[in-house]
Design a protein around this motif. Structure first.
Motif, PDB file in Angstrom:
ATOM      1  N   TRP A  22       0.822  -1.302   0.000  1.00  0.00           N
ATOM      2  CA  TRP A  22       0.017  -0.053   0.027  1.00  0.00           C
ATOM      3  C   TRP A  22       0.935   1.210   0.069  1.00  0.00           C
ATOM      4  N   ASN A  25      -0.076   8.073   1.626  1.00  0.00           N
ATOM      5  CA  ASN A  25      -0.605   9.337   1.069  1.00  0.00           C
ATOM      6  C   ASN A  25       0.575  10.279   1.185  1.00  0.00           C
ATOM      7  N   LYS A  30       0.018   8.945   5.691  1.00  0.00           N
ATOM      8  CA  LYS A  30      -1.058   7.785   6.386  1.00  0.00           C
ATOM      9  C   LYS A  30      -1.071   6.918   5.104  1.00  0.00           C
ATOM     10  N   ILE A  31      -1.193   5.599   5.678  1.00  0.00           N
ATOM     11  CA  ILE A  31      -1.191   4.144   5.006  1.00  0.00           C
ATOM     12  C   ILE A  31      -2.640   3.480   5.069  1.00  0.00           C
ATOM     13  N   ASP A  32      -3.406   3.305   4.250  1.00  0.00           N
ATOM     14  CA  ASP A  32      -4.646   2.854   4.237  1.00  0.00           C
ATOM     15  C   ASP A  32      -4.740   1.407   3.752  1.00  0.00           C
ATOM     16  N   THR A  33      -4.708   0.437   4.717  1.00  0.00           N
ATOM     17  CA  THR A  33      -4.260  -0.905   4.369  1.00  0.00           C
ATOM     18  C   THR A  33      -5.884  -1.646   4.273  1.00  0.00           C
ATOM     19  N   THR A  34      -6.855  -0.972   4.245  1.00  0.00           N
ATOM     20  CA  THR A  34      -8.142  -1.776   3.889  1.00  0.00           C
ATOM     21  C   THR A  34      -8.278  -1.628   2.487  1.00  0.00           C
ATOM     22  N   VAL A  35      -7.686  -0.834   1.556  1.00  0.00           N
ATOM     23  CA  VAL A  35      -8.133  -1.033   0.132  1.00  0.00           C
ATOM     24  C   VAL A  35      -7.092  -2.133  -0.406  1.00  0.00           C
TER      25      VAL A  35
END
Length: 295
Positions: A22, A25, A30-35
């Motif tokens: 991932w 941003n 910030k890192i979104d690991t839900t995608v």
């Protein structure tokens, strides 16, 4: 080992396969690991804007035997940064005004900056800060950057012990403009970019997959394995969580071959070859003797 491909993505150099994960941003880090996981891009050479200082930390020791007064004041030279990444020189002057009590006054040599925010530190009998460990500096700037700029001053780690001379140091969370020069990978798969100005910022997160039956994975060659009906579906997530392993950085994978067994096999093969050679030699000698008897 991982390396950068010609398109700037993180790849396995031996196979050319992309490392999945991932992306952070670029503005917030910030890192979104839900995608869903995608290719990870490492923008080497990409620039970052300056980061305004929001905190300034001072630590070290003030000599408990300081005689006090302006002539014996202790100066700490430091640097903070405005919202455009410009460096602003600051001087914190520590003046002993009474027993265990010091006043702190900020100043700057930058003609376009005005700084205010005096503080008072009181130490206890053990030489540790009792009150006044924090303060706030207010910077008024005329160069077009965000003004006024507030900087939190943390002096809670300063001590007052009998040590001559006084020794102080400082650090700030701000930075000037810079460019990405290299990156590091942590055990949890976190990728951190290191910039030419010394600032570090998250770039991405490597994904790791676990299987309900790892023994069911099918070999694909080159230390690669593929999911199969026996292995189950991959459970993709961050390393060191959910039963997934860690990522070892800075290590070279050792051989998984039993050297003692392989040496034994080699010696046995060599002895077998020698025995077969002797059989052939003996057969040749017998045939030669038969030919000689015929004559």
């Amino acid at each position: 080992a991982f390396d950068l491909g010609i398109d700037g993505t993180l790849v396995n150099p031996s196979s050319g396969l992309h490392v999945m994960g991932w992306q952070a941003n670029p503005l917030t880090g910030k890192i979104d690991t839900t995608v869903p996981a995608t290719n990870i891009t490492i923008p080497i050479g990409a620039g970052m804007t300056g980061k305004a200082s929001t905190s300034l930390t001072a630590d070290g020791n003030l000599d408990a035997n300081n005689a006090g007064g302006a002539l014996n004041a202790v100066n700490l030279s430091s640097t903070v940064y405005d919202s455009q990444g410009n460096a602003i020189p600051l001087t914190l002057t520590f003046t002993k005004s009474a027993a265990n009590t010091w006043s702190v006054a900020p100043s700057t040599t930058d003609p376009g900056v005005t700084v205010t925010g005096t503080s008072t530190i009181v130490f206890n009998g053990s030489g540790k800060v009792a009150t006044g460990g924090t303060g706030t500096l207010s910077l008024t700037l005329t160069n077009g950057s965000t003004s006024p700029q507030s900087v939190t001053l943390d002096m809670s780690q300063i001590t007052q012990l009998a040590s001559t001379p006084s020794s102080l140091s400082s650090s700030t969370d701000g930075a000037s403009a810079g460019s990405l020069t290299t990156f590091t990978v942590g055990q949890a798969g976190d990728i951190t970019g290191v910039y030419s100005n010394g600032y570090k910022q998250p770039l991405g997160q490597i994904a790791l997959a676990s299987f309900s039956n790892p023994s069911g994975l099918s070999k694909a060659g080159g230390n690669l394995f593929a999911a199969s009906a026996n292995s189950g579906t991959p459970n993709i997530g961050t390393p060191d969580a959910g039963g997934r392993g860690q990522i070892a950085t800075g290590f070279l994978e050792g051989s998984n071959v039993d050297l003692a067994q392989q040496f034994t096999n080699m010696i046995m093969a060599e002895r077998g070859f020698q025995a077969n050679s002797r059989v052939i030699t003996t057969s040749d000698e017998i045939l030669q003797d038969l030919v000689n008897l015929k004559h």
